[in-house]
Design an enzyme around this catalytic site. Sequence first.
Site, PDB file in Angstrom:
ATOM      1  N   PRO A   1       0.094 -19.190  10.871  1.00  0.00           N
ATOM      2  CA  PRO A   1      -0.656 -17.932  10.903  1.00  0.00           C
ATOM      3  C   PRO A   1      -2.159 -18.185  10.956  1.00  0.00           C
ATOM      4  CG  PRO A   1       0.992 -17.935   9.141  1.00  0.00           C
ATOM      5  CD  PRO A   1       0.903 -19.334   9.649  1.00  0.00           C
TER       6      PRO A   1
ATOM      7  N   LYS B   1      -5.891 -24.708  10.343  1.00  0.00           N
ATOM      8  CA  LYS B   1      -5.585 -25.593  11.474  1.00  0.00           C
ATOM      9  C   LYS B   1      -6.861 -26.234  12.029  1.00  0.00           C
ATOM     10  CE  LYS B   1      -3.546 -22.238  13.673  1.00  0.00           C
ATOM     11  NZ  LYS B   1      -3.573 -21.201  12.633  1.00  0.00           N
TER      12      LYS B   1
ATOM     13  N   HIS C   1       5.556   6.737  -7.511  1.00  0.00           N
ATOM     14  CA  HIS C   1       5.836   5.393  -6.999  1.00  0.00           C
ATOM     15  C   HIS C   1       6.123   4.427  -8.143  1.00  0.00           C
ATOM     16  CE1 HIS C   1       5.126   5.974  -2.791  1.00  0.00           C
ATOM     17  NE2 HIS C   1       3.854   6.341  -2.933  1.00  0.00           N
TER      18      HIS C   1
ATOM     19  N   GLU D   1       1.211   8.825  -7.073  1.00  0.00           N
ATOM     20  CA  GLU D   1       1.146   7.411  -7.436  1.00  0.00           C
ATOM     21  C   GLU D   1       2.012   7.099  -8.651  1.00  0.00           C
ATOM     22  OE1 GLU D   1      -0.096   5.364  -5.430  1.00  0.00           O
ATOM     23  OE2 GLU D   1      -0.993   6.904  -4.161  1.00  0.00           O
TER      24      GLU D   1
END
Length: 688
Positions: A265, A270, A489, A486
């Site tokens: 990713p 890299k 949730h 909220e």
Amino acid sequence: MKMASSSSALSFPLSNIPTCSKKSQQFQKPASLSKSSHTHKPSLKTQILHHKFTKRNLLSLTTALGFTSALGTVLAHPAKAEPEAPIEATSNRMSYSRFLQHLKENEVKKVDLIENGTVAIVEISNPVVGKIQRVRVNLPGLPVDLVREMKEKNVDFAAHPMNVNWGAFLLNFLGNLGFPLILLVSLLLTSSSRRNPAGPNLPFGLGRSKAKFQMEPNTGITFEDVAGVDEAKQDFEEIVEFLKTPEKFSALGAKIPKGVLLTGPPGTGKTLLAKAIAGEAGVPFFSLSGSEFIEMFVGVGASRARDLFNKAKANSPCIVFIDEIDAVGRMRGTGIGGGNDEREQTLNQILTEMDGFAGNTGVIVIAATNRPEILDSALLRPGRFDRQVSVGLPDIRGREEILKVHSRSKKLDKDVSLSVIAMRTPGFSGADLANLMNEAAILAGRRGKDKITLTEIDDSIDRIVAGMEGTKMIDGKSKAIVAYHEVGHAICATLTEGHDPVQKVTLVPRGQARGLTWFLPGEDPTLVSKQQLFARIVGGLGGRAAEDVIFGEPEITTGAAGDLQQVTEIARQMVTMFGMSEIGPWALTDPAVKQNDVVLRMLARNSMSEKLAEDIDSCVKKIIGDAYEVAKKHVRNNREAIDKLVDVLLEKETLTGDEFRAILSEYTDQPLNTDGDVRIRINDLISV
């Protein structure tokens, strides 16, 4: 000025032009050479010198011609020559209307027509002045009425033909042509290549490689600066050891890898690994991007590939690093209308240079990409890229090591624990963690602190994941709806077995979200059970369920749009990808449909029947419907706890996970999700 002057001007520079006789005299061999030496063919060096001398003579000839032309233009007569007497005799001008008036009054005595009848030199007897005036009049052509009237008035008029000075005309022509001719010939001479006309010496240097070359690379980065990617780091350290002590491996018959492909990713390190190996290897280093091969001209990409590997072979052993190789290494034959021939030609040249008939002994190619699935299979085979190193997201230990690297130059408060930060940032890449520490330092400086505290780090995590903090909402119905949303949730997720524990519930807007519920994610998001996926759907529908139960169906809002999209995607994946439905363990999605390449998605074959598509939709609908009923049941059975949590949330605007569970435990005996054995990524937050 006479023509003789122009002739001398023409002959002067030509005397300095080198001639073929001079050239032959300069290259005559001495008489002392043996006869056998005359039979030998000239060496390559002699041919090149002769070629350069010929180009130099031609360039000198062209330059002399240009100077001759310019000088002739200045010194020679103009191309058009008129009779001197009428023109030199007058400098006065008169309008055409006044000329006609003088003609009607019989004051015009003589008219000389020049320049093809467009100009007239007129002699006028002006009674006011008392003498004859000579004036110049511009005529609108030569009207027939004007000629007739001059005849009637007995005016003496004559037309003077235009004399052409051919010598001046030729010099004028050469003067205009000289500079473009010099420029054109110079470009042709400098861009020509005796051995390889289509090689690195294309015009303007287009065929030359744009790779940055460092004989002794000094990137300032070593392997000590690379953390969290131990496997990839070990492979690179082995290559460095091979370059420094090749006899250690050659004694066993081992050969150095020709290529290493780094995949993973974005932001996982890299390019950082490539910089580290450049600083550690101690060999020449070439670096460029895959997009630097292709230009608007045909053949440039292949020419640059040849030039790059020619330079690399001349400096072997060396390392060539190609970043974002997918820009040129894309699978061939996938383009619409036959594909991009220029890119494919460049790729073919790279394939040949890496492992073709001639080989590339001593050149190690390192490439990086985050899209390995679109690379050409010929590029990935052993012999070109012998090793494919996957650089993934770091685990908790890797994140802690990365945080140590990026916190070396920063002043941290004694209460800041890097291990705690690593635990709270699963899913973060190395670039994300570097950005996190930098944002925390900026935030601490903005607040006037001399050290970075845990508060700045928490706020930086929120900013990176959810966006900048917005304007806080004013107390009212909208804020109450968001609070119930909220808390819904959090309640549904906490009371559903298999869900992740709540980390934080807040009403502080960030990005597009007006409120956020955070969950503490797990370490291995790749292994998720069916129970966990169903629990995520229940938690995602908790906000809509709270609005429905507490305010009634007519009062439900658009705040659950993102939640619905998320739970629908999870349910569809359960059916089509994971085989977690009544249809059975089938993979009902063509892998090509998931490709990032638009062309591959267009060419993907849909092998699904209409009946099967209807069954999939029915299973998705059933999973979401069952989860929604569970969510509404949690809200109805814990209404008192929800009201209490909403009151505290409206007052404090933010509740930590421990505060939330402490309040909820006072109203329920049901076990709560307090451990983090099974968690999701921090990016999988539920927002409104």
